[in-house]
Scaffold this active site. Sequence first.
Site, mmCIF file in Angstrom:
data_model
loop_
_atom_site.group_PDB
_atom_site.id
_atom_site.type_symbol
_atom_site.label_atom_id
_atom_site.label_comp_id
_atom_site.label_asym_id
_atom_site.label_seq_id
_atom_site.Cartn_x
_atom_site.Cartn_y
_atom_site.Cartn_z
ATOM 1 N N ASP A 166 0.813 -1.218 0.000
ATOM 2 C CA ASP A 166 0.000 0.000 0.000
ATOM 3 C C ASP A 166 0.844 1.266 0.000
ATOM 4 O OD1 ASP A 166 -2.238 -1.716 0.246
ATOM 5 O OD2 ASP A 166 -1.954 -1.765 2.413
ATOM 6 N N LYS A 223 2.273 2.155 -5.096
ATOM 7 C CA LYS A 223 2.993 1.689 -6.292
ATOM 8 C C LYS A 223 2.163 1.886 -7.565
ATOM 9 C CE LYS A 223 3.410 -2.346 -4.384
ATOM 10 N NZ LYS A 223 2.877 -2.024 -3.062
ATOM 11 N N GLY A 281 -4.128 -4.381 -4.627
ATOM 12 C CA GLY A 281 -5.112 -3.372 -5.042
ATOM 13 C C GLY A 281 -4.345 -2.110 -5.389
ATOM 14 N N HIS A 282 -4.056 -1.914 -6.657
ATOM 15 C CA HIS A 282 -3.257 -0.748 -7.070
ATOM 16 C C HIS A 282 -4.179 0.350 -7.594
ATOM 17 C CE1 HIS A 282 0.634 -3.312 -7.504
ATOM 18 N NE2 HIS A 282 0.176 -3.232 -6.278
ATOM 19 N N GLN A 327 2.321 -5.834 -3.170
ATOM 20 C CA GLN A 327 2.625 -5.906 -1.724
ATOM 21 C C GLN A 327 3.955 -5.184 -1.437
ATOM 22 O OE1 GLN A 327 1.684 -9.289 -3.207
ATOM 23 N NE2 GLN A 327 -0.363 -8.492 -2.930
HETATM 24 P P1 IMP Z 1 -2.599 -12.771 1.576
HETATM 25 O O1 IMP Z 1 -1.638 -12.203 0.593
HETATM 26 O O2 IMP Z 1 -4.029 -12.547 1.209
HETATM 27 O O3 IMP Z 1 -2.290 -14.216 1.882
HETATM 28 O O4 IMP Z 1 -2.407 -11.996 2.972
HETATM 29 C C1 IMP Z 1 -1.210 -12.122 3.757
HETATM 30 C C2 IMP Z 1 -0.853 -10.791 4.402
HETATM 31 O O5 IMP Z 1 -0.466 -9.878 3.389
HETATM 32 C C3 IMP Z 1 -2.008 -10.108 5.151
HETATM 33 O O6 IMP Z 1 -1.463 -9.404 6.244
HETATM 34 C C4 IMP Z 1 -2.560 -9.132 4.145
HETATM 35 O O7 IMP Z 1 -3.219 -8.040 4.747
HETATM 36 C C5 IMP Z 1 -1.272 -8.696 3.456
HETATM 37 N N1 IMP Z 1 -1.483 -8.233 2.081
HETATM 38 C C6 IMP Z 1 -1.698 -8.992 0.978
HETATM 39 N N2 IMP Z 1 -1.817 -8.206 -0.105
HETATM 40 C C7 IMP Z 1 -1.652 -6.947 0.313
HETATM 41 C C8 IMP Z 1 -1.628 -5.684 -0.358
HETATM 42 O O8 IMP Z 1 -1.767 -5.570 -1.587
HETATM 43 N N3 IMP Z 1 -1.414 -4.594 0.420
HETATM 44 C C9 IMP Z 1 -1.204 -4.684 1.759
HETATM 45 N N4 IMP Z 1 -1.212 -5.827 2.429
HETATM 46 C C10 IMP Z 1 -1.431 -6.953 1.706
#
Ligand code: IMP
Length: 419
Positions: free
Chosen positions: A12, A15, A39-40, A217
Amino acid sequence: MNIVVVGTQWGDEGKGRVIDFLSREVDAIVRFQGGSNAGHTVVVDGEIFVFHLVPSGILHPGKSCIIGNGVVVDPGELLAELESLRARNIDIKGLRLSSSAHIVMPYHKEIEKIEEKQRGKKKIGTTKKGVGPAYTDKIARRGIRVGDLLNEKVLAEKLDVNFVLLANYYRLNLCKKDILSRYLEYGDKLREYITDTSILVNQLIKKNKEILFEGAQGTLLDIDHGTYPFVTSSCTSAGGVCIGVGIGPTRIDKVLGVAKVYTTRVGEGPFPTEIEGREGEILKERGKEYGATTGRPRRCGWFDGVILRYADRINGLDELVLTKLDVLDKLDRIKICTAYKYKDKAIEDFPFQVVSLRECEPIYEEMEGWEEDTSQVSRYEDLPEKAQAYLRRIEEIGELPIGYLSLSPERAGLIKCKE
Ligand code: IMP
């Protein structure tokens, strides 16, 4: 020049808007990891676009937008995203999808829900997009890949195996026949985009085309280098590009690290500079810190220099892109973490173990806020002196130059700092 853009914090960092800005100058934009957990957000003339799987460069016509083999693709979500772009008159002809990217299946989302529930208080706080279980299947060598959606016999055989190993094991109430026909239909709809993207990207490189590799991420969510187990399931750092695209490391020219001028985290896990109280609320509200994928409120904290140095170590950063400076405009004092106190000693290196990180206390420097609106500033030199001092301090702590600075969500809000 082939440039990698990675997040240096917990995701977040902004990017999406950086990729959108830099896309003007390149020929192709390539995603190399993650899935629809990302989520970009890109804002163009007040219109908001949120990309989950489609590279954030798609708003620039004529560019190749490539989803590499390292991404896990939920085909239903990808088709919905493409449909909504088409409905907004965005040209998606340049999209290409790797035949080796793994597919997120309906049982992945179910398994993730069950596992998170069973973890109880020890949950990860995932996005529930099925990303973790899809990567698990990839490593366990039972994953279904994009190319399999084009071959009924192969897909049926793989589904048989996965129903025995997973769906039946977890006692999921899912119909194999329905899944088979639905996923074959997805394959048919995506057929025109599917190709060997490693060949494609390497050909582009040979022709001296310029490529932007779009990280999702952030470094601290990296499966190896993040705050394990509170991480995502892919390699989010610059090293992930080669594996997730099928290119060699010598093809990368530059790595840009994106950081907010404060820190946020969504989901569980340690966060040394987290602020509880009024200042954290100000950051959350002014920064609109709610997840672009899940809508969850993000935890907010001060800028963490230990993390910045760590992200530099892991990614080999060349330059920083700092975002959301305007969010700090109303604060009269701003803290910046330069080191951690761990077992009565000051440490400068990010600790490898989450148990140690939980025991770390941030050591702060306090700086005066500028208390002026910076959202309309269009040149670095026109920023208030106190804001420039804050940015210089980040450069000193990270020993990195700031290449670009983002002062508002609109395209014009991103400015180049150094020529
Ligand atoms: P997962 O990727 O859904 O398995 O989530 C694993 C961890 O990564 C959790 O803490 C999510 O909140 C975090 N996470 C996954 N994708 C994002 C992102 O795009 N932005 C921020 N945190 C993310």
